[in-house]
Enzyme design. Structure first.
Site, mmCIF file in Angstrom:
data_model
loop_
_atom_site.group_PDB
_atom_site.id
_atom_site.type_symbol
_atom_site.label_atom_id
_atom_site.label_comp_id
_atom_site.label_asym_id
_atom_site.label_seq_id
_atom_site.Cartn_x
_atom_site.Cartn_y
_atom_site.Cartn_z
ATOM 1 N N HIS A 111 37.702 45.104 36.177
ATOM 2 C CA HIS A 111 37.081 45.494 35.350
ATOM 3 C C HIS A 111 37.579 47.227 35.430
ATOM 4 O O HIS A 111 37.865 47.896 34.021
ATOM 5 C CB HIS A 111 35.980 46.195 36.022
ATOM 6 N N GLY A 126 38.168 44.471 23.562
ATOM 7 C CA GLY A 126 39.345 45.383 23.246
ATOM 8 C C GLY A 126 39.652 45.637 23.971
ATOM 9 O O GLY A 126 40.401 47.170 24.100
ATOM 10 N N LYS A 127 39.537 45.001 24.996
ATOM 11 C CA LYS A 127 40.073 45.576 26.458
ATOM 12 C C LYS A 127 42.308 44.956 26.782
ATOM 13 O O LYS A 127 43.058 45.396 27.384
ATOM 14 C CB LYS A 127 39.418 45.299 27.831
ATOM 15 N N ASP A 185 45.723 31.329 45.005
ATOM 16 C CA ASP A 185 45.075 31.812 46.144
ATOM 17 C C ASP A 185 46.636 32.982 45.866
ATOM 18 O O ASP A 185 47.075 32.692 46.203
ATOM 19 C CB ASP A 185 44.987 31.614 47.504
ATOM 20 N N SER A 221 37.721 40.000 23.878
ATOM 21 C CA SER A 221 36.591 40.345 22.927
ATOM 22 C C SER A 221 36.205 41.692 22.954
ATOM 23 O O SER A 221 35.233 42.921 22.223
ATOM 24 C CB SER A 221 35.622 39.194 23.160
ATOM 25 N N GLU A 245 42.574 49.734 55.169
ATOM 26 C CA GLU A 245 42.835 48.532 55.822
ATOM 27 C C GLU A 245 44.674 48.968 55.850
ATOM 28 O O GLU A 245 45.130 48.564 56.626
ATOM 29 C CB GLU A 245 42.941 46.915 55.337
#
Length: 362
Positions: free
Chosen positions: A287, A327-328, A341, A325, A134
């Protein structure tokens, strides 16, 4: 008897309170009697309540992210001589990961992202295939404002594609094909004759170079050597173009394994820097950034801006604490999720953080 009854009821209704004075922020909004001062208006968000307060908290977290220097920390016992040098420690900043979904590049937020890459205010970018194509397509032809309720059947008959309340003429993708196929031909030639190993991030950098347009965030990412990762490079018009090219001129190979090494390396080798995540929307960009930071036992700052909910167990809707939880994100990290938004929240956040610091070194 009646007096005892009333006394009992009153003790329940008018239960004594613990004092919150000096413990919690007092709720109060902006006073327009003071005139219209947009900076002060945004600063007042933190004491307004609800998601305005979450936006205010996000502004504070991002400013802490940008203000951090290694000199704020005590030197580790086993650190190198260079890391003990005060001048060096003052020069070491937080490494900022920015992630966003494709719809935000379809929207005007593209210009906010372009501003950040133009001034090298972020260090790593992660997006979807649409977040790549885009940006490039907008250099070839514009996207227009439409309406959420336009008939899909009618739009299809007119060759118009709808993204929410945005309209993209199908001709835009035809122009994109005309532009990108010769680049793929040249990349295949370089792969064959020069043994170039193409990865998604290398392809994206090449497209940023080739577009050579200052309105493109990819152009500035290329110019400023900011890596842009997209593990789902084939999930969009770019994938369509690669599909058609594979029949017309087969042989182009794009190696995703080298990119996961590079992406995880951006987090693992960030030390002694802290890392911060600013993620707009959910899905793969969210993620991918979180997972890379797991490799270093978590990010030190995290701001999520999205409208997804967590009741269905989706990663998109998960609050920062779920990432803790895994570890990230570190348990000691400064975090906030803004349920909003991103086309509303992110430009306002940038105004009070990155843009406010443009006149002085970050």
């Amino acid at each position: 008897m009646e007096d005892n009854f009333l006394s009992s009821v009153r003790s329940v209704v008018f239960k004594d309170s613990n004092s919150l004075e000096g413990v919690c922020t007092k709720i109060e909004g902006y006073d327009f009697n003071a005139g219209v001062d947009y900076s002060q208006l945004l600063k007042s968000m933190v004491s307004t309540g609800f998601q305005a307060s979450n936006l205010g908290d996000a502004i504070q977290v991002v400013n802490q992210m940008l203000d951090w220097r290694l000199s704020d920390e005590s030197p580790a016992e086993d650190c190198s001589e260079e890391e003990r040098d005060e001048k060096y420690r003052k020069s070491v900043k937080c490494k900022v990961f920015l992630g966003f979904t494709s719809n935000l590049i379809s929207s005007g937020v593209r210009d906010t992202v372009r501003y950040l890459t133009e001034h090298h205010m972020v260090d790593v970018v992660v997006t979807t295939a649409g977040g790549i194509e885009e940006d490039l397509i907008k250099c070839l032809a514009p996207t227009y404002k439409g309406d959420f309720y336009l008939s899909g059947t009618h739009l299809r008959s007119k060759g118009l594609n709808r993204i929410g309340n945005l309209l993209v003429p199908n001709d835009n993708y035809c122009k994109f094909e005309d532009w990108i196929i010769p680049i793929f031909d040249q990349m295949l030639k370089e792969q064959t004759s020069e043994n170039v190993l193409w990865t998604p991030s290398k392809v994206i950098a090449r497209l940023g170079k080739e577009i050579n347009n200052e309105s493109s965030y990819l152009y500035w990412a290329y110019k400023n050597n900011i890596p842009v990762f997209c593990p789902g490079l084939t999930d969009g018009s770019l994938g369509d173009m690669l599909y058609f090219h594979s029949f017309r001129n087969p042989g182009l190979i794009i190696d995703i394994v080298q990119d996961i090494r590079a992406m995880n390396g951006e987090a693992i080798h960030a030390n002694p820097r802290k890392t911060g995540m600013i993620i707009l929307g959910g899905g793969m960009p969210k993620h991918h950034i979180c997972n890379a930071n797991m490799m270093r036992n978590g990010a030190d700052y995290a701001v999520f801006i999205n409208t997804a909910q967590e009741f269905d167990g989706s990663d998109s809707g998960a609050r920062p604490d779920e990432a803790v939880s895994w570890g990230k994100i570190r348990g000691s990290a400064m975090t906030v999720k803004v349920h909003c938004d991103a086309t509303i929240a992110f430009p306002l956040l940038v105004a009070e953080t990155f843009a406010a610091k443009i006149s002085k070194p970050l």
